[in-house]
Design a protein around this motif. Sequence first.
Motif, PDB file in Angstrom:
ATOM      1  N   PHE A   1       1.676   4.884  -2.489  1.00  0.00           N
ATOM      2  CA  PHE A   1       0.851   6.091  -2.370  1.00  0.00           C
ATOM      3  C   PHE A   1      -0.593   5.810  -2.788  1.00  0.00           C
ATOM      4  CE2 PHE A   1      -0.693  10.215  -4.067  1.00  0.00           C
ATOM      5  CZ  PHE A   1      -0.682  10.918  -2.871  1.00  0.00           C
ATOM      6  N   LYS A   2      -0.776   5.118  -3.894  1.00  0.00           N
ATOM      7  CA  LYS A   2      -2.135   4.824  -4.370  1.00  0.00           C
ATOM      8  C   LYS A   2      -2.880   3.916  -3.394  1.00  0.00           C
ATOM      9  CE  LYS A   2      -1.185   5.353  -9.328  1.00  0.00           C
ATOM     10  NZ  LYS A   2      -1.068   4.629 -10.630  1.00  0.00           N
ATOM     11  N   LEU A   3      -2.187   2.904  -2.874  1.00  0.00           N
ATOM     12  CA  LEU A   3      -2.820   2.012  -1.902  1.00  0.00           C
ATOM     13  C   LEU A   3      -3.193   2.767  -0.629  1.00  0.00           C
ATOM     14  CD1 LEU A   3      -0.535  -1.125  -2.352  1.00  0.00           C
ATOM     15  CD2 LEU A   3      -3.009  -1.063  -2.767  1.00  0.00           C
ATOM     16  N   SER A   4      -2.327   3.660  -0.188  1.00  0.00           N
ATOM     17  CA  SER A   4      -2.594   4.438   1.018  1.00  0.00           C
ATOM     18  C   SER A   4      -3.806   5.343   0.834  1.00  0.00           C
ATOM     19  CB  SER A   4      -1.367   5.280   1.381  1.00  0.00           C
ATOM     20  OG  SER A   4      -0.241   4.475   1.596  1.00  0.00           O
ATOM     21  N   VAL A   5      -3.883   5.998  -0.323  1.00  0.00           N
ATOM     22  CA  VAL A   5      -5.016   6.875  -0.605  1.00  0.00           C
ATOM     23  C   VAL A   5      -6.313   6.063  -0.702  1.00  0.00           C
ATOM     24  CG1 VAL A   5      -6.034   8.405  -2.345  1.00  0.00           C
ATOM     25  CG2 VAL A   5      -3.622   8.652  -1.705  1.00  0.00           C
ATOM     26  N   ALA A   6      -6.235   4.882  -1.318  1.00  0.00           N
ATOM     27  CA  ALA A   6      -7.427   4.029  -1.437  1.00  0.00           C
ATOM     28  C   ALA A   6      -7.932   3.603  -0.058  1.00  0.00           C
ATOM     29  CB  ALA A   6      -7.103   2.809  -2.289  1.00  0.00           C
ATOM     30  N   LEU A   7      -7.012   3.253   0.833  1.00  0.00           N
ATOM     31  CA  LEU A   7      -7.415   2.866   2.183  1.00  0.00           C
ATOM     32  C   LEU A   7      -8.007   4.046   2.950  1.00  0.00           C
ATOM     33  CD1 LEU A   7      -4.417   0.534   3.045  1.00  0.00           C
ATOM     34  CD2 LEU A   7      -6.830  -0.138   3.032  1.00  0.00           C
ATOM     35  N   LEU A   8      -7.431   5.214   2.751  1.00  0.00           N
ATOM     36  CA  LEU A   8      -7.970   6.412   3.398  1.00  0.00           C
ATOM     37  C   LEU A   8      -9.365   6.732   2.867  1.00  0.00           C
ATOM     38  CD1 LEU A   8      -7.628   8.867   5.256  1.00  0.00           C
ATOM     39  CD2 LEU A   8      -6.458  10.031   3.383  1.00  0.00           C
ATOM     40  N   ALA A   9      -9.555   6.600   1.548  1.00  0.00           N
ATOM     41  CA  ALA A   9     -10.864   6.879   0.944  1.00  0.00           C
ATOM     42  C   ALA A   9     -11.917   5.880   1.396  1.00  0.00           C
ATOM     43  CB  ALA A   9     -10.740   6.871  -0.581  1.00  0.00           C
TER      44      ALA A   9
END
Length: 339
Positions: free
Chosen positions: A120-128
Amino acid sequence: MELNSVSSTSSGRASSPVVPSPPAENLPATNKWVRGLAVASLVANIGIVVTGGAVRLTASGLGCPEWPLCTPDSLTTTPEMGIHGVIEFGNRLLTFVLAAIAFGMVFSVWKIRAERRDLFKLSVALLAGIPAQALLGGITVWTGLNPWIVGGHFIVSMVLIVLATVLVNRAWLSPHQLGTTNGPLATRSLRPLLGALGIASALSVLLGVVVTGSGPHAGDHGAARNGLDPDLMTRLHVVPVYLLVFALAVALYLVYRHATDGRLRSSLLLLTVVVLIQAVIGYTQHFLHLPIVLVGLHMLGASLLTAAAAHVVFTGFSRQVPGTDPAARPAGATASRRG
């Protein structure tokens, strides 16, 4: 007595042998959508670097002279902008493809975000990273393709490629590997070498950006250069490349001299192949005076080098590594069955 591998039915006919399924603990803990979107994220982040390179190499960097609009009066390219406007606007549209994949990745792990906070954190970081990249792209347009801003734009893409590589690795972990408490695959003597590989790869890419900023492909015929000597920058650029090759040679010697997990050997071999191909392209483009096709391939190579180096560091240092050692015996294998 030897056990028969085929059983008889009541009608006297032999039934087909039962093929054992792989142990559940060896299957990935995430579904195919999570794994597929993780791979798509990595491919898309590499792809947008290549298309961005095409924009610069075709002198289309100011094909859309405004941002976020293409022209002062139009969001899209106009016939007056010509082919350069089409190329630049096309690259902008690819950002929406990248955003769709990133949103899909966040959505696919939303229900498991409590137990898979890593994904989840990696996905949010990539989205950001997408709006951050878009804003940097806008600043490059506003500054008339300042080479340092363009270089920063490229470096952020490399960071996103590293995050996407880690995401792919972690998406393929099995339930057993998620709960492992084993130490890193790399031995204590090998870890400094893997760290050196990561640092040398990063320095090679960073200095490659500086070389590009001093070269002829500015993205527009009127764009400024960084004012540094291209030959001197090229000579500095190859220093970490030589260190990378040396560290790779020593690391390969160690992993083949001693019993090492096959996943680490495979990751080092992959990095070696990428480095050798990238070196051949780099030297060839230099002596052929930077033809745009080879420069574009070199940018692709820089992205692949970043991903391969991140994969090696992850495989060597992480306590949770997907896959099984090809040299290891299959789980549950026994000598011979006796009755």
